[in-house]
Write an enzyme that holds these catalytic residues in place. Structure first.
Site, PDB file in Angstrom:
ATOM      1  CG  HIS A  17       0.733   4.695   3.221  1.00  0.00           C
ATOM      2  ND1 HIS A  17       1.627   3.810   2.646  1.00  0.00           N
ATOM      3  CD2 HIS A  17      -0.106   3.937   3.977  1.00  0.00           C
ATOM      4  CE1 HIS A  17       1.327   2.580   3.052  1.00  0.00           C
ATOM      5  NE2 HIS A  17       0.280   2.625   3.853  1.00  0.00           N
ATOM      6  CD  GLU A  19      -0.523  -0.598   5.887  1.00  0.00           C
ATOM      7  OE1 GLU A  19      -0.286  -0.897   7.067  1.00  0.00           O
ATOM      8  OE2 GLU A  19      -0.653   0.586   5.503  1.00  0.00           O
ATOM      9  CB  CYS A  73       2.124   2.279  -0.381  1.00  0.00           C
ATOM     10  SG  CYS A  73       2.643   3.923  -0.938  1.00  0.00           S
TER      11      CYS A  73
END
Length: 431
Positions: A393, A405, A343
């Site tokens: 995240h 993402e 990420c």
């Protein structure tokens, strides 16, 4: 005339375009349907119960997934901090070695000077003056030699002693520098050891969270299997009495077809009537790109990687890179053998397109720019998710409630709706 008129009526009543509807199928009674539904109710209830249990299990699995991501990000942070500590320790070691060499060289120079001084003044001793005893002049072969020896003794007893004192002071300075460098090395080594321990702790916590996730995944699979079994039983029970339901459905379909036929016949009878204008439907929403050129570049770079596989630890400013080992879930997916992004690596690549360098840790990325409330988020902003205050995240908002993402091991870079569960209450804006 009569025959002709009758023929005309028949043709108008049944237009050539009408579709003949077959006779009606059986229509079971409400009591028959009720009996069939009651028979399957118990199975359906069990399926519903297992569905609720599975939903709770899956919710817990998502919580554990967030825990794993948080632990993995802790490990990622520990890795970055360890690399920094190792660099500082290496520099401190080099400085300490250089200071040690300077101190050793100063000590050697003093030792050499002291030996020369001892050789020159070997035949004399101090008597409160700078001139030695007569034994230092013995052995002179000529008046010139005698004069040279006297000058030598004066030089040794004067300037050489002063030079030796200056060298002693320099050696003290270098020794102090050596001591400070060694102290700095000790501190850097201590920080490195602490960083190594933090990395080991983070790895252990990650492994523990991953094991809990695997256990929960096993429970979810068991519940899913049980639900599938009861769904099969329900299907069998419904199939046993489903003839009635199907008969009712076929009857309703027939009735609907009959009504459509009647409507078609009525429409054919009025075919000569002009059709009214059709109302215009709603215009589809237009997804307009962001107006800022830098924002457009960042989003386009992120979107250019759609479909690239997830690799934990992967990604830099130049593109996808080989992942690294995490000792758990990422390893089980072979991320260390994949070339892709995690990420935070995807964010590094996206923002590198406009010259912004980001660290490979979502917790640091969250503090890399200006924080704005979520209700003010704009395309190009970074969104973060946290568990118990620990960010684990990051994704990029691209507008219209969507984000891009690199979600988790086994997945690929994708566009998804913004998830508000566990999201932090701000977005980070760099542009």
């Amino acid at each position: 005339m009569v025959a002709t008129s009758l023929s005309l009526v028949i043709c108008m009543a049944v237009p050539p375009t009408a579709v003949a509807v077959p006779p009606p199928p059986p229509n079971p009674s409400d009591s028959e349907l009720s009996a069939g539904r009651t028979e399957a109710k118990a199975k359906a209830g069990k399926v519903g119960e297992l569905t609720n249990q599975l939903a709770r299990a899956e919710a817990r699995l998502m919580e554990l997934q967030a825990e794993v991501e948080a632990k993995m990000e802790d490990a990622n942070k520990a890795l970055v901090d360890l690399e920094t500590a190792e660099d500082l320790a290496a520099k401190a070691k080099a400085d300490a070695e250089a200071a040690k060499r300077e101190s050793d060289n100063a000590s050697q120079s003093i030792e050499n000077a002291r030996k020369q001084l001892d050789e020159f003044a070997a035949g004399s001793y101090k008597q409160g003056t700078t001139v030695g005893s007569m034994s230092a002049y013995m052995g002179a072969k000529s008046p010139e030699d005698l004069l040279a020896r006297a000058q030598l003794l004066n030089a040794v007893s004067g300037s050489e002693l002063d030079a030796l004192e200056s060298m002693e002071r320099a050696r003290t300075v270098k020794a102090n520098k050596d001591s400070l460098a060694r102290a700095a090395l000790d501190e850097a080594t201590k920080r490195q050891a602490e960083a190594e321990q933090a990395k080991r702790n983070a790895d252990a916590a990650t492994a523990s969270a991953q094991q809990a996730q695997r256990d929960q995944a096993g429970k979810s699979k068991e519940l899913e299997a049980a639900r599938a079994d009861y769904e099969r039983q329900l299907d069998e029970a419904q199939a046993k009495v489903g003839g009635l339901e199907n008969q009712r459905k076929r009857y309703q379909d027939w009735l609907a077809a009959k009504q459509r036929e009647d409507a078609a016949n009525a429409a054919a009878a009025q075919a000569s009537a002009p059709a009214g204008p059709r109302p215009a439907g709603p215009r589809p929403a237009v997804n307009r790109p962001p107006t800022g050129n830098a924002v457009r570049i960042v989003i386009d770079r992120a979107l250019s990687q759609l479909g690239v596989q997830y690799a934990w630890g992967g990604g830099n400013g130049s593109g996808p890179t080989r992942g690294i080992r995490d000792g758990g879930v990422a390893d089980s997916f072979g991320d260390y053998n994949k070339v892709g992004f995690d990420c935070s690596g995807l964010m590094i690549y996206a923002f590198a397109g406009v010259g912004i360098r980001l660290p490979h840790y979502s917790g640091y990325q969250a503090a890399a720019g200006r924080r704005v409330p979520l209700n003010q988020m704009a395309p190009g902003d970074m969104l973060f998710w946290a568990t118990r205050g620990r960010i684990h995240h990051v994704a990029m908002y691209i507008g219209n409630g969507q984000m891009v993402e690199a979600p988790y091991s086994g997945s690929r870079v994708r566009i998804a709706p913004v998830r508000y569960g566990g999201i932090v209450p701000y977005a980070t804006r760099l542009l």
